[in-house]
Design an enzyme around this catalytic site. Structure first.
Site, short mmCIF file in Angstrom:
data_model
loop_
_atom_site.label_atom_id
_atom_site.label_comp_id
_atom_site.label_asym_id
_atom_site.label_seq_id
_atom_site.Cartn_x
_atom_site.Cartn_y
_atom_site.Cartn_z
N SER A 119 0.84 -1.23 -0.19
CA SER A 119 0.20 0.00 -0.07
C SER A 119 0.90 1.10 0.00
O SER A 119 1.78 1.30 0.61
CB SER A 119 -0.89 0.00 1.35
N TYR A 143 -1.43 0.05 10.37
CA TYR A 143 -1.99 -0.76 9.15
C TYR A 143 -0.70 -0.65 8.03
O TYR A 143 -0.19 -1.39 7.52
CB TYR A 143 -2.84 -0.01 8.37
N LYS A 147 2.19 -3.26 6.44
CA LYS A 147 2.47 -3.49 4.87
C LYS A 147 3.88 -3.37 4.79
O LYS A 147 4.52 -4.19 4.04
CB LYS A 147 1.66 -2.53 3.91
#
Ligand code: WQD
Length: 327
Positions: A119, A143, A147
């Protein structure tokens, strides 16, 4: 030989699976169905596995051997930024632990190519935009951290396990290639705005005092079908390259502001609405746009679909999902 798509019953995964099938590639899916929906994969073989569970490597390996899997596209993960701030340990367990289990499962198997769903969140608030893959990574939430940790793990496994790998850094994914595969969860700008319009509420603009042409946040929106194509192109690229592991931005290279997205929605939907401006969301950067040179040069690939196609397809799908709303 087949391609395994983990998270294949989700929004992006189901588009990849549908595209693989259209191109006459064999595809199989693993999904926990925690947020995915089995109806999205049709008659494609589906194993319901929670990839973060202790048994996952064994059951996944059995499935991989059964279907003679030669390549994996790994998407299965949690993706809500706000939730990741509340529940960081859960995000690390699911996203990093789940990935580790997939890599354990393919050790010594027939799998030799691996595409990882990363991402633009790995960049955090980029210092410059367009942002190249060599820009500093500085995720600003758990988050994004999962990643980035995932990318590191994938690169290490590429060397240790004789894999060819690509980590694709998605920018802002939107639209629907097929209405029944649309994103149904109102969690980002376009899906939230569409939901608001259907409810007769005003879409919200989080800040109009950014240093951007119209003061609202600028992002690189990429059509989910273009993104799905990028995965398949990456798999093909990995088949004939000497590069062991690579990281690629997936965007269009062009930014759109919140107001441009909302104007496009107004045109595509034929509805008039007045967006309400609220205060900025904590941590939101002004501009995040991809430099897509590497993708163009390595894969000869560029996104083809524009903002109107993204917004229009998402709007049309939302009408079908809400019978009686089409008038
Ligand atoms: C886009 C723009 C908001 C909602 C997030 C993750 C990122 C990636 C994609 C997965 C911003 C503004 C939003 C609204 C608004 N996820 N906005 N009103 O924050 O760019 O990226 O999703 O990999 O990691 O961080 O996406 O759609 O939330 O926001 O004005 O109701 O729209 O401020 O400028 P974001 P988003």
């Amino acid at each position: 030989m087949s391609v395994l798509v983990t998270g294949g019953a989700g929004y992006i995964g189901s588009h990849i699976v549908r595209l693989l099938r259209e191109q006459k590639e064999e595809a199989v899916v693993v999904d926990s169905l925690a947020s995915g929906d089995a109806s999205r994969v049709g008659d494609v073989p589906l194993a319901v596995i929670d990839l973060a569970s202790e048994q996952a490597p064994r059951s996944l390996r059995t499935f991989i051997d059964q279907h003679d899997v030669s390549a994996v596209i790994h998407l299965a993960a949690l993706k809500q930024v706000g939730q990741s701030v509340e529940q960081p340990a859960r995000y690390y367990r699911e996203n990093v632990g789940g990935l580790a289990n997939v890599l354990l499962a393919i050790e010594g198997s027939s799998v030799d190519r691996f595409v990882f769903s990363s991402s633009a969140a790995v960049y955090g608030s980029p210092e410059a935009s367009p942002v190249t893959e060599d820009a500093p990574t500085n995720p600003v939430n758990p988050y994004g951290q999962t990643k980035l940790a995932g990318e590191w793990l994938v690169a290490a496994a590429a060397d240790a396990q004789q894999l060819r790998t690509a980590s694709l850094r998605y920018f802002n994914v939107a639209g629907a290639g097929w209405p029944e595969l649309a994103d149904t969860v109102p969690m980002n700008l376009l899906t939230l705005a569409i939901d608001a319009v259907h409810r007769g509420e005003s879409p919200r603009v989080f800040g109009d005092d950014f240093n951007t042409p119209d003061g609202t946040g600028v992002r690189d929106y990429v059509h989910v079908l273009d993104l799905a194509e990028a995965h398949i192109r990456s798999l093909n690229h990995l088949a004939d390259t000497d590069v062991r592991s690579t990281v690629l931005n997936v965007g269009t290279g062009t930014g759109a502001s919140v107001l441009e997205v909302l104007d496009t929605l107004s045109v595509c939907s034929g509805r008039t609405f007045r967006p309400v401006v609220q205060v900025r969301r904590a941590g939101d950067p002004a501009t995040v746009v991809a430099d897509v040179t590497r993708m163009q040069e390595a894969l000869g690939w560029t996104a083809r679909r524009n903002l109107t196609e993204m917004v229009g397809s998402a709007w049309e799908a939302s009408l079908l999902a809400r019978p009686g709303m089409a008038s």
